[in-house]
Design a protein around this motif. Sequence first.
Motif, short mmCIF file in Angstrom:
data_model
loop_
_atom_site.label_atom_id
_atom_site.label_comp_id
_atom_site.label_asym_id
_atom_site.label_seq_id
_atom_site.Cartn_x
_atom_site.Cartn_y
_atom_site.Cartn_z
N LYS B 187 84.09 3.01 72.60
CA LYS B 187 84.54 2.32 73.82
C LYS B 187 83.47 1.41 74.41
CE LYS B 187 88.11 5.49 75.47
NZ LYS B 187 88.42 6.53 76.48
N GLY B 188 82.23 1.65 74.01
CA GLY B 188 81.14 0.83 74.55
C GLY B 188 79.81 1.48 74.24
N ILE B 200 78.56 3.36 79.43
CA ILE B 200 77.74 2.69 80.46
C ILE B 200 78.45 1.35 80.75
CG2 ILE B 200 75.47 1.76 81.02
CD1 ILE B 200 74.37 3.62 78.75
N GLU B 201 79.02 1.24 81.94
CA GLU B 201 79.91 0.11 82.18
C GLU B 201 79.20 -1.22 82.44
OE1 GLU B 201 83.72 0.73 84.00
OE2 GLU B 201 83.18 2.82 84.40
N HIS B 202 77.97 -1.13 82.88
CA HIS B 202 77.26 -2.38 83.08
C HIS B 202 75.79 -2.26 82.72
CE1 HIS B 202 75.52 -5.84 85.45
NE2 HIS B 202 76.29 -6.39 84.54
N ILE B 203 75.31 -3.19 81.95
CA ILE B 203 73.89 -3.23 81.60
C ILE B 203 73.38 -4.62 81.94
CG2 ILE B 203 72.21 -3.10 79.70
CD1 ILE B 203 74.14 -1.26 78.20
N ASP B 204 72.20 -4.66 82.59
CA ASP B 204 71.55 -5.96 82.77
C ASP B 204 70.11 -5.84 82.27
OD1 ASP B 204 69.98 -4.77 84.78
OD2 ASP B 204 71.46 -5.31 86.32
N ASP B 219 69.05 3.65 67.30
CA ASP B 219 69.75 3.50 66.01
C ASP B 219 70.58 2.23 65.95
OD1 ASP B 219 68.66 6.02 65.35
OD2 ASP B 219 70.33 7.03 66.35
N GLY B 220 71.86 2.39 65.62
CA GLY B 220 72.74 1.24 65.40
C GLY B 220 72.93 0.36 66.62
N MET B 221 72.75 0.94 67.82
CA MET B 221 72.94 0.14 69.04
C MET B 221 71.77 -0.80 69.31
SD MET B 221 75.89 0.55 70.02
CE MET B 221 75.82 -0.45 71.51
N LYS B 253 87.92 1.38 79.27
CA LYS B 253 86.56 1.33 79.81
C LYS B 253 85.65 0.73 78.73
CE LYS B 253 85.13 5.17 82.33
NZ LYS B 253 84.31 6.41 82.51
N HIS B 254 84.71 -0.14 79.11
CA HIS B 254 83.85 -0.77 78.11
C HIS B 254 82.51 -1.15 78.76
CE1 HIS B 254 86.09 -4.03 80.11
NE2 HIS B 254 84.94 -4.67 80.04
N THR B 255 81.62 -1.72 77.96
CA THR B 255 80.31 -2.12 78.48
C THR B 255 80.25 -3.64 78.67
OG1 THR B 255 79.28 -0.30 77.28
CG2 THR B 255 77.81 -2.07 78.03
N THR B 256 79.86 -4.06 79.86
CA THR B 256 79.64 -5.47 80.13
C THR B 256 78.14 -5.69 80.29
OG1 THR B 256 81.74 -5.63 81.30
CG2 THR B 256 80.14 -7.39 81.70
N ILE B 257 77.61 -6.66 79.58
CA ILE B 257 76.17 -6.93 79.65
C ILE B 257 75.94 -8.32 80.22
CG2 ILE B 257 74.00 -6.87 78.36
CD1 ILE B 257 75.37 -5.34 76.19
N THR B 258 75.13 -8.39 81.23
CA THR B 258 74.73 -9.67 81.79
C THR B 258 73.21 -9.71 81.85
OG1 THR B 258 74.92 -8.75 84.01
CG2 THR B 258 76.81 -10.00 83.19
N TYR B 259 72.65 -10.91 81.94
CA TYR B 259 71.20 -11.03 81.92
C TYR B 259 70.63 -10.56 83.24
CZ TYR B 259 66.77 -12.88 80.32
OH TYR B 259 65.48 -13.01 79.89
#
Lengths: 263, 263
Positions: B187-188, B200-204, B219-221, B253-259
């Motif tokens: 899912k993310g 983890i729904e948001h990573i910056d 690992d793979g991530m 539900k998923h992970t959104t990544i922004t700078y």
Amino acid sequence: MKPRLKVVKIGGNIIENEEELSHFLTDFTKLEGPKILVHGGGKAASKLSEKMGITPNMVNGRRITDADALEVIIMTYAGKINKNIVSLLQKNKTDAIGLSGADGGIIKAVKRPVRKIDYGFVGDIQSVNGDRLNEFIASGLIPIICPISMTEEGQLLNTNADTIASEVAAAMQAFYETQLVYIFEKKGVLRSIDDEDSVIEHIDGDSYFKLLEEGIIADGMLPKLKNSFDALKKNVSKVLIGNSTLITTKQDKHTTITYQNAE
Amino acid sequence: MKPRLKVVKIGGNIIENEEELSHFLTDFTKLEGPKILVHGGGKAASKLSEKMGITPNMVNGRRITDADALEVIIMTYAGKINKNIVSLLQKNKTDAIGLSGADGGIIKAVKRPVRKIDYGFVGDIQSVNGDRLNEFIASGLIPIICPISMTEEGQLLNTNADTIASEVAAAMQAFYETQLVYIFEKKGVLRSIDDEDSVIEHIDGDSYFKLLEEGIIADGMLPKLKNSFDALKKNVSKVLIGNSTLITTKQDKHTTITYQNAE
């Protein structure tokens, strides 16, 4: 006057010989003006089938394109051969783009109807998207087309490369004065099959029928000539048949085919 | 404001399941706006190698792309998988065009330098021809890109599909507000690898380093997140990581990544 475009078709004799292919592609790079290359499949598919332990499905001595054979054909024609040619041309700074009939929907076909023999996944061409091909050419790309077509339902089909070249040449005639160039292992259409120097240098509609009646055009040359006249009937200006010198300035003796007597 | 473009990358979990692939491509067809699909190779190349009796060349537990492996990769990625996806999309009336990095010279790379390991014919991307890709999109085509790049000398190279997607997204940023969408089996990015709901729904940029320090991204991530931040650094607006619902209106539900911190 329309600009001139050449549709060049090569077969196994060039594709299967690394040195000849490289030499041919250097000449093709130098060939001036808009151009399209159509390549056949050669023996690569049979060789891969053998390695994979797939036995060819033969009916009355004819190879049938069953699902296994089609998969191998897609891998070798659209994968191995097409990308090999594209990368060699890119090395020569020729901006080649490899295409199957599925890509951009450029070649639509129907599965050949079952009559005496079910040929399997074999395509009879319905239409060529000349607009799309012309767009590519206008933006500086050289289309490199492999002998695979597609039905409206997205079924990929094994398709005769000579016929693809003929239909592509005919479709491009809307934009260009189109010439169709069939390159093969001989110098041209031979009056006597064992005499390489017996090249018939000019064939038109009238002499074609005489040559048919005399049995001089027979076997493998029959479909090639049929494809040539199909193109000419659709206003392709002329068809050249001969060896790879045809795309150079030092052409060997070869056969030129026109619809009407050129004299 | 620039129009929005999505670069979607799919891997083996979808490619290898006929039903899932067909379902995904139906969703992809419905996805509005300009879009590009990048596909991985999955296990098809290994399976074909096995059938052909080619033993994988392994060094320190890593697979090496030798000449035999490269040939198989070209056949399966540019042939079988790419044309399968293109024909399924054409069936859906999506005007797809299959491309390797050699076609139209869209992805230039260098052969990975030999350090501890010689990976063989593996490419590190130098540049993506965004102008050419944008031309295709502007004329109504949907590029479907397989993970093969090419050197200036015309050598085809096996190339990581996640990295291709990242570099393509970055190159398209000149014309579009670009989003990069990584679709995989989870899912993310998960806080706890065994808990599918620990997304983890948001990573910056800030939280990324914390997650690295805590060993949660491992690992793979690791390469996926590196590719994500490489794209963000080159002004891709955001990266989404999750399952195939990501291209539908009913996203899990998923992970959104922004700078930068989006708050």
